[in-house]
Enzyme design. Structure first.
Site, PDB file in Angstrom:
ATOM      1  N   GLY A 177       0.795  -1.218   0.000  1.00 17.61           N
ATOM      2  CA  GLY A 177       0.000   0.000   0.000  1.00 17.61           C
ATOM      3  C   GLY A 177       0.826   1.266   0.000  1.00 17.61           C
ATOM      4  O   GLY A 177       1.916   1.330  -0.559  1.00 17.61           O
ATOM      5  N   SER A 178       0.280   2.264   0.665  1.00 21.70           N
ATOM      6  CA  SER A 178       0.781   3.631   0.585  1.00 21.70           C
ATOM      7  C   SER A 178       2.192   3.792   1.131  1.00 21.70           C
ATOM      8  O   SER A 178       2.641   3.043   1.998  1.00 21.70           O
ATOM      9  CB  SER A 178      -0.164   4.520   1.384  1.00 21.70           C
ATOM     10  OG  SER A 178       0.464   5.722   1.724  1.00 21.70           O
ATOM     11  N   SER A 179       2.840   4.853   0.668  1.00 21.16           N
ATOM     12  CA  SER A 179       4.172   5.202   1.162  1.00 21.16           C
ATOM     13  C   SER A 179       4.111   5.814   2.553  1.00 21.16           C
ATOM     14  O   SER A 179       5.132   6.126   3.135  1.00 21.16           O
ATOM     15  CB  SER A 179       4.836   6.179   0.199  1.00 21.16           C
ATOM     16  OG  SER A 179       4.015   7.326   0.026  1.00 21.16           O
ATOM     17  N   GLY A 180       2.902   5.988   3.094  1.00 24.77           N
ATOM     18  CA  GLY A 180       2.774   6.428   4.477  1.00 24.77           C
ATOM     19  C   GLY A 180       3.105   5.312   5.477  1.00 24.77           C
ATOM     20  O   GLY A 180       2.983   5.510   6.684  1.00 24.77           O
TER      21      GLY A 180
END
Lengths: 141, 425
Positions: free
Chosen positions: A67-70
């Site tokens: 998923g996200s780079s967060g």
């Protein structure tokens, strides 16, 4: 505990350190941003097999990140909010999971000599010595 | 990990304490990855956003940007000021729309803090592009250029479509890369790691924006973080189709690179995409897989739609014009809110070209800088959302606790006008 079956796994140190805690095992990758509640360490992804369960204070055994780079920022937050896993054991190396483990500052390992999912089950007591590259698993019950 | 003399000097503090802390982080990170060395990067996209409650927690004053930078952009316990960025550096999407903050439920103080943070980090070289799609507003690296980018949907774009090279970085690693010009040599920086290992035979060729989102969502689940090549794409996609495809594939899986022979940068042919090897895994995308992706994206059961979200990833100018055309002379339902998201630079273009006015005359709002998945700011009382974005449909239920319908732009505009969901696969 001494009567429990004890299994030894060797692997590569990702983040140095030692920890001992019950295992939280999922064969599914974990999203950081949009997949966990950093306040409680709970998996929130709707179709995740562990949705609603918390890895806080446990040895998180998982394939890795998606998923996200967060990802790193959200796991970083679990450290600041006191809901980080005690250690991370994962099988697929990515930049997300590596950076996430580094900034969560918990012992982390990968590249195991045997499949951790075949050995470690939920609730087993896991002793991680990332410095020595050794994981000891004490089977539950 | 091997360090050059220049890198050792940075680690040892010759360029100041912030650069030393940045090198310390890059070394810890590189060793975690098992990287042999660092590599020079010439384009960084990350986040210096300073207004979220979590970043603000425990500060003596809200504009203590040095502490925020040290903690969250360098993973440093020592407080250091950000020195000037040494390579072109841009800010991605963030939490507060500096024009529509009130609509998002923020206070004037929070909006002012956002502007102060933009000036603080802006003076140090951070370009406030403020979008998940910097490639739509002029930040287009060259083929082969080594970059350090966050934002999974943007990373997959520059890798696949442009042929630039970036892994999916994080807030801390891009913070360090901006002031050192370095990132660990790993993954997609290495040519041999950019070849496909999975082949997806597309037996249900995508034609529309929605089709490409469904294909991306299905492919992400098939390959997870591996690299696919799509076989059987005959019609040339519009750029916005690939934007949707990549964002969807990076949501259901961790796709950071893909190939479409004859279309993406590093695959003139299927053989080139596979590096001359046979695929390790073969998949089929048939109408059944398309249908399953559509069903997996639906989390709603109530057809009364409170809120329609368009523009994830942020809309291009052509998408804004299309929306203005669909809304022309009509009025959205009094029971429904419609927010249309586009980069602030494209919003300026739309303001000047009458597009913003046309969209807002229908009762919709043109938003920038953020999105509901990033800042959890939805219209008050929102229970049921409709969106044309597979990424937003994937994340919003977990992030905001709402039901989400996924469909085409036309389905979503219809929902905004009628207050009812009538979309279908």
């Amino acid at each position: 505990m001494e009567t429990r079956e004890r299994i030894l796994i060797r692997g590569r140190c990702v983040v140095p350190g030692r920890a001992e805690a019950p295992a939280f095992v999922t064969r599914q990758t974990v999203s950081g941003w949009g997949g966990i509640d950093a306040r409680t360490g709970t998996i929130t992804e709707r179709r995740h097999e562990k949705a609603g369960q918390s890895f806080a204070g446990k040895v998180l055994v998982f394939p890795g990140a998606k998923g996200s780079s967060g990802w790193s920022h959200y796991f970083h937050m679990t450290r600041r909010l006191g809901s980080a896993p005690a250690a991370m054991l994962f099988t697929v190396m990515t930049t997300k999971v590596a950076l996430g483990a580094v900034v969560t500052r918990v012992p982390a390992m990968t590249d195991f000599d045997r499949d951790p999912f075949a050995v470690i089950a939920d609730g087993d007591l896991v002793r991680v010595d990332a410095d020595a590259g050794v994981v000891e698993v004490f089977k539950r019950g | 990990m091997h360090l050059t003399d220049a890198e050792r000097a940075m680690r040892d503090g010759e360029r100041g304490p912030a650069v030393a802390r940045a090198m310390d982080l890059l070394i810890r990170y590189g060793e975690a990855l098992g990287a042999e060395r660092l590599i020079e990067v010439t384009n960084v996209a990350g986040t210096w956003s300073s207004t979220t409650p979590w970043v603000q927690a425990g500060l003596d004053r809200p504009d203590d940007f040095a502490t925020i930078f040290s903690r969250f952009n360098l993973d440093s316990d020592e407080t250091v000021e950000m020195p000037p960025a040494v390579v072109p550096t841009c800010q991605l999407i963030h939490g507060i729309d500096t024009r529509n903050w009130q609509l998002q439920g923020f206070t004037a103080d929070q909006a002012a803090l956002q502007r102060r943070s933009e000036a603080h980090f802006g003076r140090r070289g951070v370009q406030w592009m403020s979008t998940c799609t910097p490639y739509q507003v002029g930040n287009t690296p060259l083929k082969g250029e080594h970059c350090a980018w966050m934002e999974s949907s943007a990373v997959v774009w520059i890798n696949a479509v442009i042929g630039a090279r970036s892994n999916v970085e994080g807030r801390e690693s891009t913070g360090a890369a901006a002031i050192t010009g370095r990132i660990p040599l790993f993954g997609l920086h290495i040519a041999e790691n950019r070849r496909a290992s999975h082949r997806v035979r597309v037996e249900c060729p995508p034609e529309t924006m929605m089709d490409w989102g469904l294909l991306g969502y299905a492919v992400g689940e098939m390959v997870m973080e591996e690299i696919p090549v799509l076989a059987g794409i005959a019609a040339r996609p519009r750029p916005i189709f690939l934007k949707h495809f990549g964002a969807a594939a990076a949501s259901s899986g961790g796709v950071e690179m893909y190939h479409i022979p004859g279309i993406t940068a590093e695959a003139q042919s299927e053989a080139e995409a596979l590096g001359g090897r046979a695929p390790a895994h073969d998949h089929v995308y048939s109408p059944a897989e398309r249908r399953r992706a559509w069903e997996n994206l639906q989390s709603a059961s109530d057809d009364a739609v409170d809120f329609v979200m368009l523009g994830c990833p942020h809309n291009s100018a052509e998408q804004m014009i299309e929306i203005a055309r669909l809304l022309d002379g009509r009025r959205i339902s009094p029971n429904t809110r419609l927010w249309v998201h586009t980069p602030r630079q494209i919003r300026a273009l739309c303001d000047d070209g009458g597009i913003t006015a046309a969209i807002e005359a229908a009762g919709a709002r043109v938003m920038s800088d953020s999105c509901p998945a990033i800042n959890r700011a939805l219209p008050p009382g929102t229970r049921v959302v409709a969106t044309d974005s597979a990424k937003q449909a994937h994340y919003l239920p977990a992030i905001a606790g709402v039901q989400v319908w996924f469909g085409s732009l036309e389905h979503c505009i219809d929902a905004a006008l009628t207050g009812r969901w009538r979309g279908g696969p």
